[in-house]
Motif scaffolding. Structure first.
Motif, PDB file in Angstrom:
ATOM      1  N   UNK A 199      -3.236  14.311   3.180  1.00  0.00           N
ATOM      2  CA  UNK A 199      -4.507  13.870   3.763  1.00  0.00           C
ATOM      3  C   UNK A 199      -5.212  12.867   2.847  1.00  0.00           C
ATOM      4  N   UNK A 200      -5.048  13.044   1.528  1.00  0.00           N
ATOM      5  CA  UNK A 200      -5.619  12.070   0.586  1.00  0.00           C
ATOM      6  C   UNK A 200      -4.966  10.707   0.792  1.00  0.00           C
ATOM      7  N   UNK A 201      -3.637  10.711   0.968  1.00  0.00           N
ATOM      8  CA  UNK A 201      -2.902   9.456   1.205  1.00  0.00           C
ATOM      9  C   UNK A 201      -3.415   8.764   2.465  1.00  0.00           C
ATOM     10  N   UNK A 202      -3.582   9.534   3.536  1.00  0.00           N
ATOM     11  CA  UNK A 202      -4.076   8.950   4.800  1.00  0.00           C
ATOM     12  C   UNK A 202      -5.513   8.453   4.640  1.00  0.00           C
ATOM     13  N   UNK A 203      -6.328   9.195   3.902  1.00  0.00           N
ATOM     14  CA  UNK A 203      -7.725   8.776   3.720  1.00  0.00           C
ATOM     15  C   UNK A 203      -7.787   7.434   2.990  1.00  0.00           C
ATOM     16  N   UNK A 204      -6.952   7.260   1.957  1.00  0.00           N
ATOM     17  CA  UNK A 204      -6.917   5.976   1.239  1.00  0.00           C
ATOM     18  C   UNK A 204      -6.487   4.875   2.212  1.00  0.00           C
ATOM     19  N   UNK A 205      -5.437   5.145   2.987  1.00  0.00           N
ATOM     20  CA  UNK A 205      -4.962   4.153   3.962  1.00  0.00           C
ATOM     21  C   UNK A 205      -6.079   3.756   4.926  1.00  0.00           C
ATOM     22  N   UNK A 206      -6.807   4.751   5.454  1.00  0.00           N
ATOM     23  CA  UNK A 206      -7.836   4.468   6.459  1.00  0.00           C
ATOM     24  C   UNK A 206      -9.055   3.766   5.867  1.00  0.00           C
ATOM     25  N   UNK A 207      -9.305   3.962   4.572  1.00  0.00           N
ATOM     26  CA  UNK A 207     -10.438   3.296   3.930  1.00  0.00           C
ATOM     27  C   UNK A 207     -10.078   1.888   3.454  1.00  0.00           C
ATOM     28  N   UNK A 208      -8.790   1.606   3.272  1.00  0.00           N
ATOM     29  CA  UNK A 208      -8.389   0.236   2.907  1.00  0.00           C
ATOM     30  C   UNK A 208      -8.705  -0.689   4.088  1.00  0.00           C
ATOM     31  N   UNK A 215       0.790  -1.234   0.000  1.00  0.00           N
ATOM     32  CA  UNK A 215       0.000   0.000   0.000  1.00  0.00           C
ATOM     33  C   UNK A 215       0.828   1.293   0.000  1.00  0.00           C
ATOM     34  N   UNK A 216       1.920   1.413   0.808  1.00  0.00           N
ATOM     35  CA  UNK A 216       2.645   2.697   0.860  1.00  0.00           C
ATOM     36  C   UNK A 216       3.158   3.164  -0.504  1.00  0.00           C
ATOM     37  N   UNK A 217       3.790   2.249  -1.254  1.00  0.00           N
ATOM     38  CA  UNK A 217       4.318   2.606  -2.579  1.00  0.00           C
ATOM     39  C   UNK A 217       3.167   2.870  -3.548  1.00  0.00           C
ATOM     40  N   UNK A 218       2.134   2.024  -3.482  1.00  0.00           N
ATOM     41  CA  UNK A 218       1.017   2.132  -4.420  1.00  0.00           C
ATOM     42  C   UNK A 218       0.278   3.459  -4.248  1.00  0.00           C
ATOM     43  N   UNK A 219       0.101   3.892  -3.000  1.00  0.00           N
ATOM     44  CA  UNK A 219      -0.548   5.189  -2.751  1.00  0.00           C
ATOM     45  C   UNK A 219       0.338   6.330  -3.254  1.00  0.00           C
ATOM     46  N   UNK A 220       1.637   6.240  -2.990  1.00  0.00           N
ATOM     47  CA  UNK A 220       2.569   7.274  -3.452  1.00  0.00           C
ATOM     48  C   UNK A 220       2.527   7.391  -4.980  1.00  0.00           C
ATOM     49  N   UNK A 221       2.573   6.237  -5.634  1.00  0.00           N
ATOM     50  CA  UNK A 221       2.531   6.184  -7.098  1.00  0.00           C
ATOM     51  C   UNK A 221       1.211   6.775  -7.623  1.00  0.00           C
ATOM     52  N   UNK A 272      -2.453  -5.190   8.640  1.00  0.00           N
ATOM     53  CA  UNK A 272      -2.119  -3.914   9.265  1.00  0.00           C
ATOM     54  C   UNK A 272      -1.639  -3.009   8.134  1.00  0.00           C
ATOM     55  N   UNK A 273      -2.166  -1.798   8.054  1.00  0.00           N
ATOM     56  CA  UNK A 273      -1.762  -0.890   6.982  1.00  0.00           C
ATOM     57  C   UNK A 273      -0.882   0.222   7.530  1.00  0.00           C
ATOM     58  N   UNK A 274       0.018   0.700   6.679  1.00  0.00           N
ATOM     59  CA  UNK A 274       0.894   1.805   7.066  1.00  0.00           C
ATOM     60  C   UNK A 274       1.290   2.580   5.821  1.00  0.00           C
ATOM     61  N   UNK A 275       1.729   3.819   6.019  1.00  0.00           N
ATOM     62  CA  UNK A 275       2.353   4.599   4.945  1.00  0.00           C
ATOM     63  C   UNK A 275       3.831   4.751   5.225  1.00  0.00           C
ATOM     64  N   UNK A 276       4.150   4.984   6.508  1.00  0.00           N
ATOM     65  CA  UNK A 276       5.528   5.281   6.907  1.00  0.00           C
ATOM     66  C   UNK A 276       5.880   4.462   8.142  1.00  0.00           C
ATOM     67  N   UNK A 277       7.172   4.267   8.342  1.00  0.00           N
ATOM     68  CA  UNK A 277       7.623   3.520   9.517  1.00  0.00           C
ATOM     69  C   UNK A 277       9.077   3.897   9.798  1.00  0.00           C
TER      70      UNK A 277
END
Length: 489
Positions: free
Chosen positions: A363-372, A262-268, A290-295
């Motif tokens: 915020x768009x990136x986080x919204x996608x993460x939270x809806x996945x 998900x992190x790379x796919x959302x960035x792309x 478990x979903x994440x964007x950053x770590x």
């Protein structure tokens, strides 16, 4: 104990104020209703390196951070997740120090993998090593035994020093199993609800294989440790960086997994203004993740994204992130690189900086993460919309420090006031509290430059709509009075 379907925080014990007591105060002051899913405290144990990931023991907390009582106190209000480096332990641990002194006469010698456990005569064979998935040039280190003066080679998958600081444990050994039991009993006693099994893919060493995620042996170990955790009502989260098919096998075995795709796919998606790949992926991925964007490391690229990315396109995206100030972690093993030489293991940088500190894009990136579907985790730097810490990279020479800034209390207070952080906190609260997220998920077909994700349960629903041309995000939902309402993120 079931994992709560709400947002979790990931933080170091000392990265939000300086220690665990202060962390608890910060959580209660600013985020008491935000991290209802819990807090992942990155290794708070005494450690000889790798910012906690070379632990000496799990029976103590590093005194600079606090005590087990501090962990227990945080656990009164937040479910706690901690790491167990199930593959290795520090060379500075009492166990290995005793082995260094006495060699095979040490009461702890069976905890470790001397090379005679792999090759009968204890001599490494080059052809066997060439088949292995390596994290160092060779998977062992040579140590001098004090009492005999003889050299002993011991398996060490990880470690930047020579000899390595991270000594592999022999999970087939009864002594190791007893040690792991002791650690779990201690976790249970101090309010730990979830344990992340770090580097679990490397626990099985079998000649003729890559020594990474060796099937079926790895499942025997996982089944054993799951039974142990279940007996103490602790959930397990295996951490495996590998081709996504490996993750899916774990999911089929009933384990929680990480969504490292998900992190790379959302960035792309946000950079290329195209939702096609993201939407296709969201339709087929397992939900129990478990979903994440950053770590604390970086955005996974290889091997996690193998087969999902075009390396020419990936190279363009990577080059763009470098222009935006990120740095890279590269693949070491020649056979793990792509045919065209593409060798990016992880992109390292703050997610906010990778999106050019564009609040709407972030915020768009986080919204996608939270809806996945899954359990969303927010890393503390991302929570505070932190930027790349280039100074710390220069100071330490460690590329990962770009996204490991330690926030003082003053910096936390200033960050929380930022508009982007306030907007993120509002979004987290919505994700935690809106009942439709416990229902069914659907990707709604739309134009390539838009995203529409939908959750519904009984007679309520919420829909996320993102316009990728502007990065503006809107949630439409049924409010408490039963009317259609809109929330501009």
């Amino acid at each position: 104990m079931a994992v709560k379907n709400q947002v979790q925080l990931i933080t170091y014990p000392d990265s939000m104020g300086g220690n665990l007591k202060i962390l608890n105060n910060v959580l209660l002051k600013y985020f008491s209703d935000v991290f209802k899913g819990g807090v992942h405290i990155l290794p708070p144990f005494p450690s000889s390196g790798d910012r906690g990931f070379a632990p000496l023991t799990y029976l103590m907390i590093e005194p600079e951070f606090g005590t087990w009582e501090d962990i227990k106190d945080i656990g009164e209000n937040f479910d706690i997740l901690v790491d167990l480096m199930v593959n290795h332990i520090s060379g500075k641990s009492i166990y290995f120090q005793d082995f260094l002194k006495k060699g095979i006469k040490s009461e702890y010698s069976d905890l470790f993998i001397t090379l005679d456990k792999i090759w009968e005569d204890g001599k490494p064979v080059k052809e066997d090593i060439e088949k292995m998935s390596l994290r160092r040039t060779v998977p062992y280190s040579t140590f001098k035994i004090e009492e005999t003066g003889e050299d002993e080679k011991v398996w060490t998958t990880f470690g930047k020093t020579s000899p390595s600081e991270q000594i592999d444990l022999d999970v087939k050994s009864d002594k190791v199993k007893q040690l792991l039991k002791d650690f779990f009993v201690n976790f249970s006693k101090h309010n730990v609800k979830i344990v992340r099994l770090d580097a679990v893919g490397y626990v099985i060493k079998r000649l003729g294989t890559s020594c990474f995620f060796v099937e079926p042996d790895v499942y025997d170990f996982l089944d054993w440790i799951k039974k142990l955790a279940d007996s103490m009502k602790i959930e397990l989260l295996p951490e495996v960086h590998s081709h996504y098919s490996t993750q899916y096998k774990l999911a089929e075995h009933g384990f929680w997994i990480y969504d490292f795709i998900l992190p790379y796919t959302i960035l792309e998606t946000l950079i290329n203004k195209s939702s096609e790949k993201l939407c296709e992926y969201l339709k087929v991925r397992p939900a129990r993740q478990f979903t994440m964007l950053d770590c604390h490391d970086g955005i996974p690229v290889k091997p996690d994204m193998d087969g999902l990315i075009d390396t020419k396109e990936a190279r363009k995206l990577v080059d763009l992130t470098l222009k935006r100030g990120s740095n890279l972690s590269l693949i070491l093993s020649e056979e793990d690189k792509s045919e065209d030489g593409f060798d990016v293991h992880q992109i390292r940088g703050s997610y906010y900086s990778l999106l050019e500190c564009d609040d709407d894009a972030y915020l768009a990136a986080r919204a996608i993460q939270f809806f996945a579907p899954g359990i969303p985790q927010v890393y503390y730097v991302g929570l505070l919309a932190g930027k790349n810490d280039v100074e710390n990279v220069k100071k330490t020479g460690e590329g990962r420090e770009i996204n490991r800034h330690n926030f003082s209390l003053e910096e936390i207070e200033q960050s929380v006031k930022k508009e982007v952080v306030q907007r993120l906190l509002k979004l987290i609260r919505f994700r935690n509290e809106y009942p439709a997220f416990n229902g069914k998920f659907k990707v709604i077909h739309t134009d390539e430059d838009k995203i529409r994700l939908y959750w519904h349960k009984d007679d309520i629903y919420c829909t996320l709509f993102i316009d990728l041309k502007t990065n503006k995000s809107v949630i439409e939902y049924i409010d408490e009075s039963g009317k259609i309402a809109q929330y501009l993120i």
